[in-house]
Motif scaffolding. Structure first.
Motif, PDB file in Angstrom:
ATOM      1  N   GLN A 163       0.832  -1.194   0.000  1.00  0.00           N
ATOM      2  CA  GLN A 163       0.000   0.000   0.000  1.00  0.00           C
ATOM      3  C   GLN A 163       0.874   1.255   0.000  1.00  0.00           C
ATOM      4  N   THR A 164       0.474   2.226  -0.800  1.00  0.00           N
ATOM      5  CA  THR A 164       1.116   3.534  -0.767  1.00  0.00           C
ATOM      6  C   THR A 164       0.503   4.340   0.359  1.00  0.00           C
ATOM      7  N   VAL A 165       1.357   4.892   1.207  1.00  0.00           N
ATOM      8  CA  VAL A 165       0.872   5.690   2.327  1.00  0.00           C
ATOM      9  C   VAL A 165       0.464   7.055   1.782  1.00  0.00           C
ATOM     10  N   VAL A 166      -0.820   7.347   1.867  1.00  0.00           N
ATOM     11  CA  VAL A 166      -1.347   8.629   1.414  1.00  0.00           C
ATOM     12  C   VAL A 166      -1.585   9.503   2.639  1.00  0.00           C
ATOM     13  N   PHE A 167      -1.195  10.777   2.523  1.00  0.00           N
ATOM     14  CA  PHE A 167      -1.272  11.701   3.648  1.00  0.00           C
ATOM     15  C   PHE A 167      -2.485  12.634   3.459  1.00  0.00           C
ATOM     16  N   ASP A 168      -3.084  13.022   4.615  1.00  0.00           N
ATOM     17  CA  ASP A 168      -4.274  13.865   4.561  1.00  0.00           C
ATOM     18  C   ASP A 168      -4.073  15.243   5.167  1.00  0.00           C
ATOM     19  N   THR A 169      -2.879  15.499   5.694  1.00  0.00           N
ATOM     20  CA  THR A 169      -2.617  16.806   6.327  1.00  0.00           C
ATOM     21  C   THR A 169      -1.387  17.429   5.661  1.00  0.00           C
ATOM     22  N   GLU A 170      -1.501  18.676   5.268  1.00  0.00           N
ATOM     23  CA  GLU A 170      -0.394  19.374   4.588  1.00  0.00           C
ATOM     24  C   GLU A 170       0.123  20.476   5.499  1.00  0.00           C
ATOM     25  N   PHE A 171       1.396  20.370   5.887  1.00  0.00           N
ATOM     26  CA  PHE A 171       2.026  21.423   6.695  1.00  0.00           C
ATOM     27  C   PHE A 171       2.772  22.432   5.797  1.00  0.00           C
ATOM     28  N   THR A 182      -1.675  11.379  -4.793  1.00  0.00           N
ATOM     29  CA  THR A 182      -0.882  10.165  -5.046  1.00  0.00           C
ATOM     30  C   THR A 182       0.028   9.824  -3.873  1.00  0.00           C
ATOM     31  N   GLY A 183       0.269  10.771  -2.962  1.00  0.00           N
ATOM     32  CA  GLY A 183       1.159  10.541  -1.833  1.00  0.00           C
ATOM     33  C   GLY A 183       2.637  10.516  -2.229  1.00  0.00           C
ATOM     34  N   LYS A 184       3.005  11.169  -3.370  1.00  0.00           N
ATOM     35  CA  LYS A 184       4.387  11.130  -3.864  1.00  0.00           C
ATOM     36  C   LYS A 184       4.941  12.544  -4.039  1.00  0.00           C
ATOM     37  N   PHE A 185       6.267  12.646  -3.785  1.00  0.00           N
ATOM     38  CA  PHE A 185       6.982  13.901  -4.024  1.00  0.00           C
ATOM     39  C   PHE A 185       7.663  13.793  -5.386  1.00  0.00           C
ATOM     40  N   TYR A 186       7.432  14.796  -6.246  1.00  0.00           N
ATOM     41  CA  TYR A 186       8.012  14.836  -7.588  1.00  0.00           C
ATOM     42  C   TYR A 186       9.133  15.877  -7.616  1.00  0.00           C
ATOM     43  N   CYS A 187      10.286  15.460  -8.105  1.00  0.00           N
ATOM     44  CA  CYS A 187      11.466  16.346  -8.144  1.00  0.00           C
ATOM     45  C   CYS A 187      11.417  17.199  -9.395  1.00  0.00           C
ATOM     46  N   TYR A 188      11.351  18.509  -9.225  1.00  0.00           N
ATOM     47  CA  TYR A 188      11.430  19.465 -10.329  1.00  0.00           C
ATOM     48  C   TYR A 188      12.757  20.239 -10.330  1.00  0.00           C
ATOM     49  N   VAL A 189      13.457  20.197  -9.207  1.00  0.00           N
ATOM     50  CA  VAL A 189      14.765  20.855  -9.096  1.00  0.00           C
ATOM     51  C   VAL A 189      15.795  19.770  -8.758  1.00  0.00           C
ATOM     52  N   PRO A 190      16.601  19.308  -9.716  1.00  0.00           N
ATOM     53  CA  PRO A 190      17.590  18.268  -9.419  1.00  0.00           C
ATOM     54  C   PRO A 190      18.591  18.740  -8.370  1.00  0.00           C
ATOM     55  N   GLY A 191      18.989  17.815  -7.511  1.00  0.00           N
ATOM     56  CA  GLY A 191      19.952  18.137  -6.474  1.00  0.00           C
ATOM     57  C   GLY A 191      19.911  17.124  -5.358  1.00  0.00           C
ATOM     58  N   VAL A 192      20.450  17.532  -4.209  1.00  0.00           N
ATOM     59  CA  VAL A 192      20.524  16.663  -3.036  1.00  0.00           C
ATOM     60  C   VAL A 192      19.386  17.048  -2.081  1.00  0.00           C
ATOM     61  N   TYR A 193      18.638  16.018  -1.615  1.00  0.00           N
ATOM     62  CA  TYR A 193      17.478  16.245  -0.745  1.00  0.00           C
ATOM     63  C   TYR A 193      17.651  15.462   0.550  1.00  0.00           C
ATOM     64  N   PHE A 194      17.032  16.011   1.587  1.00  0.00           N
ATOM     65  CA  PHE A 194      16.976  15.336   2.886  1.00  0.00           C
ATOM     66  C   PHE A 194      15.517  14.938   3.141  1.00  0.00           C
ATOM     67  N   PHE A 195      15.303  13.640   3.582  1.00  0.00           N
ATOM     68  CA  PHE A 195      13.954  13.127   3.857  1.00  0.00           C
ATOM     69  C   PHE A 195      13.919  12.526   5.264  1.00  0.00           C
ATOM     70  N   SER A 196      12.751  12.646   5.870  1.00  0.00           N
ATOM     71  CA  SER A 196      12.543  12.127   7.235  1.00  0.00           C
ATOM     72  C   SER A 196      11.135  11.530   7.333  1.00  0.00           C
ATOM     73  N   LEU A 197      11.034  10.298   7.920  1.00  0.00           N
ATOM     74  CA  LEU A 197       9.749   9.600   8.103  1.00  0.00           C
ATOM     75  C   LEU A 197       9.590   9.259   9.585  1.00  0.00           C
ATOM     76  N   GLU A 245      10.666  10.298  -8.240  1.00  0.00           N
ATOM     77  CA  GLU A 245       9.554  10.237  -7.281  1.00  0.00           C
ATOM     78  C   GLU A 245      10.037   9.626  -5.974  1.00  0.00           C
ATOM     79  N   VAL A 246       9.609  10.214  -4.866  1.00  0.00           N
ATOM     80  CA  VAL A 246       9.924   9.693  -3.536  1.00  0.00           C
ATOM     81  C   VAL A 246       8.593   9.526  -2.794  1.00  0.00           C
ATOM     82  N   TRP A 247       8.396   8.336  -2.202  1.00  0.00           N
ATOM     83  CA  TRP A 247       7.133   8.045  -1.525  1.00  0.00           C
ATOM     84  C   TRP A 247       7.349   6.945  -0.494  1.00  0.00           C
ATOM     85  N   VAL A 248       6.296   6.651   0.309  1.00  0.00           N
ATOM     86  CA  VAL A 248       6.377   5.664   1.397  1.00  0.00           C
ATOM     87  C   VAL A 248       5.400   4.515   1.079  1.00  0.00           C
TER      88      VAL A 248
END
Length: 281
Positions: A163-171, A182-197, A245-248
Motif C-alpha cells: 500500500q502507498t501511504v497517502v497523507f491527509d494533512t499538509e504542513f 498520489t502521496g508522492k513527491f516529484y522532483c522538479y529541481v535536481p539536487g541533493v534532498y533530505f527526507f525524514s519519516l 519520485e519519492v514516496w512511502v
C-alpha cells in the motif's frame, strides 16, 4: 835493333803530325778574326743595316717579301733559352657570372615532433600587475527551493498487497511539488534532498515500511512486535534527478502490519527539502 829503331820512331812522328795538323791548326769560331771581303763586295758601312744584321745572325733574319719563320730554334747551351713557350693565364671576371636573386621557394613539410625535454626550473615570480577595471555586472542569482512536510491522522493496516501511504494533512508544500492525491513527491529541481519519516507503532503488531525512490526501496523503517507502542523514525539524503519520485510504502508481510494514528493527533509525518541544487558549482 841497330840504326833501324830511331828511324822507325821518326817515321811515326811524321805520320802523326801529318794526320793531326789540320785539326790542331783549326781556330774556334768565336776566336776567328773577321776576314776582309773579297772581290767586288760592298763595304760594310755602305750596306743596309738590315742586311748587315742578317749577315751577323747567319742569315736567320727574314728577307723582304718573305714570311718570318713560325718559331726560332735555340740550342740548349744558349743562355736564357726558354724551355717551354709561355702561355698567358686567362682572367675571368667572377662578378659577371653571378645571377640575380631568385624567388622564395615553397615552404616544406613539417618535420616530426621531437621528444619532449625535461621540465625546466621554475622561474622567479614576476612583479604584481596593475589592478584591472571592474567587469560588467553578472546575472542575478537564481534561488532554487523545494520543501514539503505532510502528515496522516488515520491508522493504516496491511492487507494482501503493498500500500502507498497517502497523507491527509499538509504542513508545507512549497510550489506544490508533493502530490497529496498520489502521496508522492516529484522532483522538479535536481539536487541533493533530505527526507525524514516518523510513525507510531501499534501494540502487539509489527511495523514495516519502505522509503521508495521511483520503484526501488532505498530505506526501511521497522519495529518488532511489542506490548508497548513507540515512536519510530528514519531519515536519509538522496541525490535526485528531474522527475524522480519519492514516496512511502507499507510492506506486505505474513504477520499483521499496522501504523497507529487517530483523528485528534498526527502520529505519521513525512518531510523533505532541497539541500543543494545540482546547478550550483
Amino acid at each position: 835493333m841497330g840504326s833501324r829503331g830511331p828511324a822507325r820512331v821518326v817515321a811515326c812522328c811524321l805520320l802523326l803530325a801529318f794526320a793531326c795538323g789540320p785539326v790542331l791548326g783549326r781556330v774556334p769560331p768565336d776566336q776567328e778574326e773577321p776576314q776582309e771581303p773579297e772581290g767586288t763586295e760592298e763595304p760594310l758601312r755602305d750596306r743596309d743595316p738590315a742586311e748587315r744584321a742578317e749577315d751577323r745572325h747567319g742569315g736567320y733574319g727574314p728577307r723582304q717579301g718573305e714570311e718570318p719563320p713560325a718559331s726560332r730554334c735555340y740550342r740548349c747551351c744558349d743562355p736564357g733559352a726558354p724551355l717551354y713557350p709561355s702561355v698567358p693565364v686567362p682572367q675571368i671576371n667572377i662578378t659577371i657570372l653571378k645571377g640575380e636573386k631568385g624567388d622564395r621557394g615553397l615552404r616544406g613539410l613539417q618535420g616530426k615532433l621531437g621528444r619532449p625535454g625535461a621540465a625546466g626550473v621554475r622561474g622567479h615570480a614576476g612583479p604584481k600587475g596593475q589592478k584591472g577595471s571592474a567587469g560588467a555586472p553578472g546575472d542575478r542569482c537564481k534561488s532554487h527551493y523545494a520543501a514539503f512536510s505532510v502528515g496522516r491522522k488515520k491508522a493504516l493496516h496491511s492487507n494482501d498487497y503493498y500500500q502507498t501511504v497517502v497523507f491527509d494533512t499538509e504542513f508545507v508544500n512549497l510550489y506544490g511539488h508533493f502530490n497529496m492525491f498520489t502521496g508522492k513527491f516529484y522532483c522538479y529541481v535536481p539536487g541533493v534532498y533530505f527526507f525524514s519519516l516518523n510513525v507510531h507503532t501499534w501494540n502487539q503488531k509489527e511495523t514495516y515500511l519502505h522509503v521508495m525512490r521511483n520503484a526501488e526501496p532505498v530505506a526501511i523503517l521497522y519495529a518488532q512486535v511489542s506490548g508497548r507502542s513507540i515512536m519510530q523514525s528514519q531519515s536519509l539524503m538522496l541525490a535526485l534527478g528531474e522527475q524522480d519520485e519519492v514516496w512511502v510504502r507499507l510492506f506486505r508481510g505474513e504477520r499483521d502490519n499496522a501504523v497507529f494514528s487517530d483523528e485528534f493527533d498526527t502520529y505519521i509525518t513525512f518531510s523533505g527539502y532541497l539541500v543543494k541544487p545540482a546547478a550550483e558549482p
